[in-house]
Scaffold this motif. Structure first.
Motif, PDB file in Angstrom:
ATOM      1  N   LYS A  93       0.857  -1.190   0.000  1.00  0.00           N
ATOM      2  CA  LYS A  93       0.000   0.000   0.000  1.00  0.00           C
ATOM      3  C   LYS A  93       0.893   1.240   0.000  1.00  0.00           C
ATOM      4  N   LYS A  94       0.368   2.365  -0.469  1.00  0.00           N
ATOM      5  CA  LYS A  94       1.153   3.588  -0.610  1.00  0.00           C
ATOM      6  C   LYS A  94       1.494   4.218   0.738  1.00  0.00           C
ATOM      7  N   VAL A  95       2.808   4.459   0.931  1.00  0.00           N
ATOM      8  CA  VAL A  95       3.303   5.173   2.100  1.00  0.00           C
ATOM      9  C   VAL A  95       4.342   6.199   1.654  1.00  0.00           C
ATOM     10  N   ARG A  96       4.559   7.178   2.512  1.00  0.00           N
ATOM     11  CA  ARG A  96       5.663   8.118   2.348  1.00  0.00           C
ATOM     12  C   ARG A  96       6.689   7.774   3.424  1.00  0.00           C
ATOM     13  N   VAL A  97       7.949   7.742   3.034  1.00  0.00           N
ATOM     14  CA  VAL A  97       9.031   7.392   3.942  1.00  0.00           C
ATOM     15  C   VAL A  97      10.111   8.453   3.809  1.00  0.00           C
ATOM     16  N   GLY A  98      10.550   9.021   4.945  1.00  0.00           N
ATOM     17  CA  GLY A  98      11.574  10.045   4.830  1.00  0.00           C
ATOM     18  C   GLY A  98      12.056  10.566   6.160  1.00  0.00           C
ATOM     19  N   ILE A  99      12.611  11.781   6.113  1.00  0.00           N
ATOM     20  CA  ILE A  99      13.083  12.479   7.305  1.00  0.00           C
ATOM     21  C   ILE A  99      12.398  13.829   7.358  1.00  0.00           C
ATOM     22  N   ARG A 100      12.268  14.345   8.585  1.00  0.00           N
ATOM     23  CA  ARG A 100      11.670  15.656   8.758  1.00  0.00           C
ATOM     24  C   ARG A 100      12.405  16.427   9.838  1.00  0.00           C
ATOM     25  N   GLY A 101      12.510  17.703   9.590  1.00  0.00           N
ATOM     26  CA  GLY A 101      13.090  18.656  10.538  1.00  0.00           C
ATOM     27  C   GLY A 101      12.239  19.901  10.438  1.00  0.00           C
ATOM     28  N   THR A 102      12.791  20.968   9.855  1.00  0.00           N
ATOM     29  CA  THR A 102      11.985  22.163   9.590  1.00  0.00           C
ATOM     30  C   THR A 102      11.192  22.010   8.294  1.00  0.00           C
ATOM     31  N   TYR A 103      11.481  20.981   7.539  1.00  0.00           N
ATOM     32  CA  TYR A 103      10.766  20.581   6.325  1.00  0.00           C
ATOM     33  C   TYR A 103      10.815  19.062   6.287  1.00  0.00           C
ATOM     34  N   LYS A 104      10.056  18.436   5.377  1.00  0.00           N
ATOM     35  CA  LYS A 104      10.175  16.986   5.254  1.00  0.00           C
ATOM     36  C   LYS A 104      10.595  16.629   3.838  1.00  0.00           C
ATOM     37  N   THR A 105      11.435  15.616   3.750  1.00  0.00           N
ATOM     38  CA  THR A 105      11.933  15.080   2.497  1.00  0.00           C
ATOM     39  C   THR A 105      11.586  13.607   2.487  1.00  0.00           C
ATOM     40  N   TYR A 106      11.013  13.116   1.380  1.00  0.00           N
ATOM     41  CA  TYR A 106      10.517  11.743   1.396  1.00  0.00           C
ATOM     42  C   TYR A 106      10.431  11.141   0.006  1.00  0.00           C
ATOM     43  N   ILE A 107      10.217   9.815  -0.010  1.00  0.00           N
ATOM     44  CA  ILE A 107       9.871   9.090  -1.222  1.00  0.00           C
ATOM     45  C   ILE A 107       8.494   8.492  -1.003  1.00  0.00           C
ATOM     46  N   GLU A 108       7.844   8.110  -2.084  1.00  0.00           N
ATOM     47  CA  GLU A 108       6.587   7.371  -1.992  1.00  0.00           C
ATOM     48  C   GLU A 108       6.838   5.972  -2.521  1.00  0.00           C
ATOM     49  N   GLY A 123      20.546  20.366  12.155  1.00  0.00           N
ATOM     50  CA  GLY A 123      19.417  20.420  13.076  1.00  0.00           C
ATOM     51  C   GLY A 123      18.951  19.059  13.523  1.00  0.00           C
ATOM     52  N   GLN A 124      17.826  19.061  14.222  1.00  0.00           N
ATOM     53  CA  GLN A 124      17.204  17.838  14.711  1.00  0.00           C
ATOM     54  C   GLN A 124      16.276  17.281  13.633  1.00  0.00           C
ATOM     55  N   TYR A 125      16.353  15.977  13.412  1.00  0.00           N
ATOM     56  CA  TYR A 125      15.529  15.306  12.409  1.00  0.00           C
ATOM     57  C   TYR A 125      14.857  14.088  13.023  1.00  0.00           C
ATOM     58  N   ARG A 126      13.806  13.640  12.385  1.00  0.00           N
ATOM     59  CA  ARG A 126      13.126  12.398  12.739  1.00  0.00           C
ATOM     60  C   ARG A 126      12.877  11.610  11.461  1.00  0.00           C
ATOM     61  N   PHE A 127      13.036  10.301  11.553  1.00  0.00           N
ATOM     62  CA  PHE A 127      12.613   9.395  10.495  1.00  0.00           C
ATOM     63  C   PHE A 127      11.099   9.283  10.597  1.00  0.00           C
ATOM     64  N   PHE A 128      10.393   9.190   9.467  1.00  0.00           N
ATOM     65  CA  PHE A 128       8.946   9.037   9.539  1.00  0.00           C
ATOM     66  C   PHE A 128       8.422   8.129   8.430  1.00  0.00           C
ATOM     67  N   VAL A 129       7.252   7.545   8.692  1.00  0.00           N
ATOM     68  CA  VAL A 129       6.479   6.819   7.691  1.00  0.00           C
ATOM     69  C   VAL A 129       5.051   7.347   7.785  1.00  0.00           C
ATOM     70  N   GLU A 130       4.499   7.751   6.656  1.00  0.00           N
ATOM     71  CA  GLU A 130       3.135   8.278   6.596  1.00  0.00           C
ATOM     72  C   GLU A 130       2.291   7.327   5.752  1.00  0.00           C
ATOM     73  N   ASN A 131       1.257   6.760   6.354  1.00  0.00           N
ATOM     74  CA  ASN A 131       0.381   5.821   5.656  1.00  0.00           C
ATOM     75  C   ASN A 131      -0.635   6.605   4.833  1.00  0.00           C
ATOM     76  N   LYS A 132      -0.549   6.518   3.506  1.00  0.00           N
ATOM     77  CA  LYS A 132      -1.445   7.231   2.605  1.00  0.00           C
ATOM     78  C   LYS A 132      -2.569   6.336   2.088  1.00  0.00           C
ATOM     79  N   SER A 133      -2.647   5.108   2.594  1.00  0.00           N
ATOM     80  CA  SER A 133      -3.658   4.165   2.104  1.00  0.00           C
ATOM     81  C   SER A 133      -4.859   4.131   3.042  1.00  0.00           C
ATOM     82  N   ASP A 134      -5.822   3.300   2.690  1.00  0.00           N
ATOM     83  CA  ASP A 134      -7.004   3.130   3.543  1.00  0.00           C
ATOM     84  C   ASP A 134      -6.926   1.824   4.337  1.00  0.00           C
TER      85      ASP A 134
END
Length: 145
Positions: A93-108, A123-134
């Protein structure tokens, strides 16, 4: 040249009301940059689990419900340093995967994703995964920090 292109696109994103631009490709992966850390309709969950200060690689095994962006613990990066991400998504299923700080950079992706991001500002960053599916997804993999 790629770094200049990425920096220029991020500056343009921050200077305009546009949401997202594709600014680079690594293999077949388009890399996106957005000034919106958490998009409308998305809820963020923080995973501040165990932080291994001596490890450069962190493992993840997350189950993420629809419309959730799950973020890992903060880590410090200097300008020009790299963050490498390798994940597998199931079901596909479609997700976004990347890093975020003052902006986010990702792949789908909807299956596997491997990408290396170059940090544009210290700066400070976090790894993230964003679920774009249902559907609920499971994301397993690693990221360097």
């Amino acid at each position: 040249m790629k770094i200049k292109t990425i920096l220029l696109v991020c500056v343009l994103v921050m200077a305009t009301n546009s949401m997202v631009y594709a600014n680079e490709e690594e293999g077949n992966e388009k890399i996106y940059c957005s000034e919106n850390i958490v998009d409308a309709g998305i809820t963020e969950e923080l995973d501040n689990g165990e932080i291994d200060l001596y490890s450069v690689t962190s493992k993840i095994d997350w189950t993420i419900k629809p419309t959730i962006m799950k973020s890992g613990p903060e880590f410090l990066r200097k300008k020009g340093e790299k963050v490498k991400i390798n994940v597998q998504v199931s079901p596909h299923k479609k997700v976004r995967v990347g890093i975020r700080g003052t902006y986010k950079t990702y792949i789908e992706t909807s299956s596997t994703g491997t990408v290396t991001f170059v940090v544009k500002e210290a700066g400070q960053y976090r790894f993230f995964v964003e679920n774009k599916s249902d559907s609920t997804v499971r994301v397993v993999g690693t990221y360097s920090k």
